[in-house]
Structures are given as structure tokens and as C-alpha cells.
Design a protein around this motif. Structure first.
Motif, PDB file in Angstrom:
ATOM      1  N   ARG A 229       0.826  -1.205   0.000  1.00 58.30           N
ATOM      2  CA  ARG A 229       0.000   0.000   0.000  1.00 58.30           C
ATOM      3  C   ARG A 229       0.867   1.265   0.000  1.00 58.30           C
ATOM      4  NH1 ARG A 229      -3.841   1.034  -2.409  1.00 58.30           N
ATOM      5  NH2 ARG A 229      -2.606   2.854  -2.937  1.00 58.30           N
ATOM      6  N   ASP A 230       1.882   1.290   0.849  1.00 52.36           N
ATOM      7  CA  ASP A 230       2.733   2.475   0.935  1.00 52.36           C
ATOM      8  C   ASP A 230       3.536   2.684  -0.343  1.00 52.36           C
ATOM      9  OD1 ASP A 230       1.794   3.003   3.455  1.00 52.36           O
ATOM     10  OD2 ASP A 230       3.499   2.105   4.501  1.00 52.36           O
ATOM     11  N   LYS A 231       3.983   1.609  -0.968  1.00 63.57           N
ATOM     12  CA  LYS A 231       4.764   1.735  -2.199  1.00 63.57           C
ATOM     13  C   LYS A 231       3.872   2.137  -3.375  1.00 63.57           C
ATOM     14  CE  LYS A 231       8.650  -1.117  -0.813  1.00 63.57           C
ATOM     15  NZ  LYS A 231       9.435  -2.370  -0.984  1.00 63.57           N
ATOM     16  N   LEU A 232       2.629   1.708  -3.359  1.00 60.93           N
ATOM     17  CA  LEU A 232       1.686   2.176  -4.383  1.00 60.93           C
ATOM     18  C   LEU A 232       1.417   3.668  -4.221  1.00 60.93           C
ATOM     19  CD1 LEU A 232      -0.969  -0.700  -4.459  1.00 60.93           C
ATOM     20  CD2 LEU A 232       0.722  -0.178  -6.221  1.00 60.93           C
ATOM     21  N   ASP A 233       1.274   4.109  -2.973  1.00 60.33           N
ATOM     22  CA  ASP A 233       1.058   5.534  -2.731  1.00 60.33           C
ATOM     23  C   ASP A 233       2.240   6.348  -3.258  1.00 60.33           C
ATOM     24  OD1 ASP A 233      -1.356   5.002  -1.587  1.00 60.33           O
ATOM     25  OD2 ASP A 233      -0.733   5.392   0.470  1.00 60.33           O
ATOM     26  N   GLN A 234       3.449   5.860  -3.011  1.00 57.27           N
ATOM     27  CA  GLN A 234       4.625   6.565  -3.497  1.00 57.27           C
ATOM     28  C   GLN A 234       4.669   6.581  -5.025  1.00 57.27           C
ATOM     29  OE1 GLN A 234       8.324   5.081  -1.944  1.00 57.27           O
ATOM     30  NE2 GLN A 234       9.547   6.670  -2.929  1.00 57.27           N
ATOM     31  N   SER A 235       4.076   5.564  -5.639  1.00 64.92           N
ATOM     32  CA  SER A 235       4.025   5.469  -7.104  1.00 64.92           C
ATOM     33  C   SER A 235       2.835   6.223  -7.695  1.00 64.92           C
ATOM     34  CB  SER A 235       3.956   3.994  -7.530  1.00 64.92           C
ATOM     35  OG  SER A 235       5.063   3.264  -7.018  1.00 64.92           O
ATOM     36  N   ARG A 240      -6.959   9.313  -5.384  1.00 63.98           N
ATOM     37  CA  ARG A 240      -6.940  10.659  -5.967  1.00 63.98           C
ATOM     38  C   ARG A 240      -6.774  10.608  -7.480  1.00 63.98           C
ATOM     39  NH1 ARG A 240      -3.009  14.401  -7.282  1.00 63.98           N
ATOM     40  NH2 ARG A 240      -1.374  12.958  -6.617  1.00 63.98           N
ATOM     41  N   VAL A 241      -6.021   9.609  -7.965  1.00 63.89           N
ATOM     42  CA  VAL A 241      -5.772   9.446  -9.392  1.00 63.89           C
ATOM     43  C   VAL A 241      -6.836   8.565 -10.042  1.00 63.89           C
ATOM     44  CG1 VAL A 241      -4.152   8.526 -11.108  1.00 63.89           C
ATOM     45  CG2 VAL A 241      -3.295   9.785  -9.119  1.00 63.89           C
ATOM     46  N   PHE A 243      -9.899   7.805  -8.980  1.00 61.96           N
ATOM     47  CA  PHE A 243     -11.259   8.335  -8.864  1.00 61.96           C
ATOM     48  C   PHE A 243     -11.175   9.859  -8.894  1.00 61.96           C
ATOM     49  CE2 PHE A 243     -11.256   4.213  -6.830  1.00 61.96           C
ATOM     50  CZ  PHE A 243     -12.415   3.612  -7.299  1.00 61.96           C
ATOM     51  N   PRO A 244     -10.903  10.450 -10.063  1.00 63.97           N
ATOM     52  CA  PRO A 244     -10.700  11.894 -10.141  1.00 63.97           C
ATOM     53  C   PRO A 244     -11.898  12.667  -9.575  1.00 63.97           C
ATOM     54  CG  PRO A 244     -10.113  10.837 -12.223  1.00 63.97           C
ATOM     55  CD  PRO A 244     -10.787   9.801 -11.385  1.00 63.97           C
ATOM     56  N   GLY A 245     -11.590  13.695  -8.797  1.00 61.35           N
ATOM     57  CA  GLY A 245     -12.645  14.493  -8.195  1.00 61.35           C
ATOM     58  C   GLY A 245     -12.498  14.539  -6.685  1.00 61.35           C
ATOM     59  N   LEU A 246     -13.403  15.265  -6.058  1.00 65.27           N
ATOM     60  CA  LEU A 246     -13.304  15.487  -4.621  1.00 65.27           C
ATOM     61  C   LEU A 246     -13.540  14.214  -3.807  1.00 65.27           C
ATOM     62  CD1 LEU A 246     -15.126  18.928  -4.285  1.00 65.27           C
ATOM     63  CD2 LEU A 246     -12.669  18.472  -4.363  1.00 65.27           C
ATOM     64  N   GLU A 247     -14.405  13.322  -4.313  1.00 69.07           N
ATOM     65  CA  GLU A 247     -14.663  12.080  -3.574  1.00 69.07           C
ATOM     66  C   GLU A 247     -13.405  11.225  -3.502  1.00 69.07           C
ATOM     67  OE1 GLU A 247     -17.617   8.161  -3.643  1.00 69.07           O
ATOM     68  OE2 GLU A 247     -17.922   9.795  -5.064  1.00 69.07           O
ATOM     69  N   GLY A 248     -12.727  11.063  -4.645  1.00 67.45           N
ATOM     70  CA  GLY A 248     -11.493  10.285  -4.654  1.00 67.45           C
ATOM     71  C   GLY A 248     -10.409  10.932  -3.821  1.00 67.45           C
ATOM     72  N   LEU A 249     -10.322  12.247  -3.880  1.00 67.96           N
ATOM     73  CA  LEU A 249      -9.346  12.974  -3.067  1.00 67.96           C
ATOM     74  C   LEU A 249      -9.603  12.735  -1.583  1.00 67.96           C
ATOM     75  CD1 LEU A 249      -7.109  15.095  -2.633  1.00 67.96           C
ATOM     76  CD2 LEU A 249      -8.879  16.860  -2.893  1.00 67.96           C
ATOM     77  N   SER A 250     -10.864  12.798  -1.184  1.00 68.57           N
ATOM     78  CA  SER A 250     -11.215  12.593   0.222  1.00 68.57           C
ATOM     79  C   SER A 250     -10.910  11.169   0.671  1.00 68.57           C
ATOM     80  CB  SER A 250     -12.700  12.913   0.443  1.00 68.57           C
ATOM     81  OG  SER A 250     -12.975  14.266   0.139  1.00 68.57           O
ATOM     82  N   GLN A 251     -11.204  10.194  -0.194  1.00 66.52           N
ATOM     83  CA  GLN A 251     -10.901   8.798   0.145  1.00 66.52           C
ATOM     84  C   GLN A 251      -9.410   8.591   0.348  1.00 66.52           C
ATOM     85  OE1 GLN A 251     -12.550   6.441  -3.021  1.00 66.52           O
ATOM     86  NE2 GLN A 251     -14.675   6.834  -2.434  1.00 66.52           N
ATOM     87  N   TRP A 252      -8.625   9.182  -0.549  1.00 67.88           N
ATOM     88  CA  TRP A 252      -7.173   9.045  -0.440  1.00 67.88           C
ATOM     89  C   TRP A 252      -6.655   9.677   0.853  1.00 67.88           C
ATOM     90  CZ3 TRP A 252      -3.664  13.399  -1.660  1.00 67.88           C
ATOM     91  CH2 TRP A 252      -2.324  13.052  -1.465  1.00 67.88           C
ATOM     92  N   LEU A 253      -7.097  10.900   1.148  1.00 65.21           N
ATOM     93  CA  LEU A 253      -6.622  11.587   2.345  1.00 65.21           C
ATOM     94  C   LEU A 253      -7.027  10.840   3.618  1.00 65.21           C
ATOM     95  CD1 LEU A 253      -7.317  15.287   1.315  1.00 65.21           C
ATOM     96  CD2 LEU A 253      -5.077  14.208   1.593  1.00 65.21           C
ATOM     97  N   LYS A 254      -8.253  10.328   3.636  1.00 60.20           N
ATOM     98  CA  LYS A 254      -8.714   9.584   4.817  1.00 60.20           C
ATOM     99  C   LYS A 254      -7.843   8.360   5.055  1.00 60.20           C
ATOM    100  CE  LYS A 254     -12.664   7.034   6.665  1.00 60.20           C
ATOM    101  NZ  LYS A 254     -14.062   6.569   6.417  1.00 60.20           N
ATOM    102  N   ARG A 255      -7.581   7.606   3.981  1.00 66.64           N
ATOM    103  CA  ARG A 255      -6.762   6.400   4.142  1.00 66.64           C
ATOM    104  C   ARG A 255      -5.310   6.752   4.461  1.00 66.64           C
ATOM    105  NH1 ARG A 255      -3.426   4.380   1.075  1.00 66.64           N
ATOM    106  NH2 ARG A 255      -4.155   5.379  -0.828  1.00 66.64           N
ATOM    107  N   HIS A 256      -4.787   7.774   3.767  1.00 63.39           N
ATOM    108  CA  HIS A 256      -3.378   8.139   3.922  1.00 63.39           C
ATOM    109  C   HIS A 256      -3.047   8.560   5.358  1.00 63.39           C
ATOM    110  CE1 HIS A 256       0.561   9.460   2.487  1.00 63.39           C
ATOM    111  NE2 HIS A 256       0.393  10.556   3.205  1.00 63.39           N
TER     112      HIS A 256
END
Length: 265
Positions: A229-235, A240-241, A243-256
């Protein structure tokens, strides 16, 4: 179906990209598609089948009402294949299953749900070139004439206009892969395609076994999930990528920013 267990991040790359070399063109062009699931106990069950009950008979009612009430949003003159794609894309239970050409995207879906981080994940790997052999003869010939290995919505529309007709095309059960139109950035970024079986009640896993289609189950042990998971995030393989848009951004930030085992960032 062959089952492999990933021993490390490096081994997982090796397993997923294995078979990519095409000597005919001297390029690495994989004949496989992938589907990642966060729990290895999950099978290749469609969202329609997960409804339970008399789901196969409900399919036509779901699609009919989706077309009826969605007509203000979509072009009602589109084919059933376009409607199925739209329905799947917007969360309606259908007989379609989501796949990707990208092993990295499949890894994302296998590891994104950190609520299941203590469960082994699975990535299904299916040779879509090999699946050609179990198609009805006429469909296989038409696909071969295009020079492709998967159908498009346009080609399917030319060949068969109704699901009831599609279900009767083969002398035996079959499945195929088709690429959806680029409805939005989500489909594009996920490098997505769908599978569809010739009967709403057919389990794709059983069809793959029955037709002896080249395939694998790749198990990702829970102990590897956080590293992957961490290496995918670094890649930059993140919500965020994909699911473009605010929903995907929010999902990424919540998990991150979610802690692991009670350890805050």
C-alpha cells in the motif's frame, strides 16, 4: 486454477508481470487482465448475484427502470451494452465484473480497504487472449477480423442487440471481455474493461475452470499489505488518481492519514 502466494513486493511484481514478453513483436505486452479484491475469501461474484434471491429474473427490471428514470441524464438511443456500462459505472447491480489491464491498479483495489488489512487479499489474473477459444464461432471470427482481442461496445452492438439473444448465441456457456467507452477519467485512469457471461446466473470462476482458460489466483498475505500500500502511494497509484474528483481525493486523504495499529502519523 493455479494459486500462487506472493512472498514479497518483488515476488508479487514478478508473478503479475510474468508472461508479458511477446516474442512475435519483441515487446513486453501482457495478454492478462487483473481484478484485485481485498479479501481472498471473495470470489468472482457479480454485484447482481450478490443481491441474492431471484436476482437473474430481476436483471431486466433493474435495467428497464435504470433506462426509464435515467433518460434525462443519458442518450436513450444507446445500445444495451452502453446502458450496461453506464449502469455498472454508476453502481447499479449488473452481470458485469470490473477488470483492469494494469497490475498496479489491481494491487490498489487489493489493498485500499485498510479495514481489511488483517485479511489476505487476492488478485485474479486471466489471459484474455486465451479466452478467445471458448467464444461462439461467429463472434470469434468477427473479433478476429478486427485484429483485436477484446470487444468494444460498438462491435457488440453490431453483433447482438439484446441480452436475451446474447444468452442464446453459444452451444455452451461462455464469457467475453469488452472495453467500455471512455465515459470519464475514472475509466481511463483505471485502464478498465469488463467481463460478461452468457447467463446472469453463471459464475465467472466456474466458467474459467470449465473452459480451462489460462488463469491464476495470486494471494497477497496480510503481512505484505501495508508495504504494498505504501509503495503504491509513493508510485501515485491512489484514489486521488483512480477516482478523479473530490470524492477520490477525500478517500485518499482519509486512508493516507489513518493510523496503523494505533500509530499516528
Amino acid at each position: 486454477m493455479k494459486t500462487l502466494v506472493a512472498q514479497s513486493w518483488e515476488h508479487l511484481q514478478e508473478v503479475l508481470f510474468d508472461g508479458s514478453w511477446n516474442p512475435a513483436i519483441a515487446r513486453y505486452r501482457s495478454p492478462y487482465v487483473f481484478r484485485g479484491l481485498p479479501d481472498s475469501r471473495f470470489d468472482l461474484k457479480t454485484s447482481l448475484a450478490r443481491l441474492g434471491g431471484n436476482y437473474a429474473q430481476l436483471e431486466r427490471h433493474l435495467l428497464r427502470n435504470f433506462q426509464k428514470y435515467g433518460h434525462d441524464s443519458f442518450d436513450t438511443n444507446r445500445s444495451i451494452w452502453h446502458w450496461l456500462t453506464l449502469a455498472q459505472h454508476h453502481g447499479l447491480p449488473t452481470r458485469l465484473l470490473d477488470w483492469t489491464y494494469s497490475p498496479m491498479v489491481a494491487m490498489h483495489f487489493a489493498t485500499a480497504d485498510i479495514g481489511l488489512s488483517n485479511e489476505d487479499a487476492v488478485i485474479w489474473k486471466v489471459n484474455y487472449h486465451d479466452s478467445f477459444k471458448q467464444l461462439p464461432v461467429d463472434m470469434a471470427r468477427q473479433l478476429e477480423r478486427t485484429g483485436g482481442n477484446v470487444f468494444t461496445v460498438e462491435l457488440l452492438t453490431q453483433l447482438v442487440g439484446e441480452l436475451e439473444v446474447f444468452d442464446q448465441l453459444g452451444q455452451s456457456d461462455f464469457f467475453l471481455f469488452f472495453e467500455p467507452p471512455s465515459l470519464d477519467g475514472r475509466i481511463i485512469n483505471q485502464h478498465a474493461l469488463f467481463s460478461v457471461a452468457s447467463n446472469a446466473e453463471l459464475a465467472l470462476q466456474d466458467l474459467i475452470d470449465q473452459t480451462q482458460t489460462d488463469s491464476q489466483q495470486v494471494i497477497i498475505p496480510a503481512s505484505l499489505k501495508w508495504e504494498i500500500r505504501d509503495k503504491l502511494d509513493q508510485s501515485n497509484i491512489t484514489e486521488r488518481v483512480l477516482f478523479p474528483g473530490l470524492e477520490g481525493l477525500s478517500q485518499w486523504l482519509k486512508r493516507h492519514y489513518s493510523p496503523r495499529n494505533g500509530v499516528s502519523e
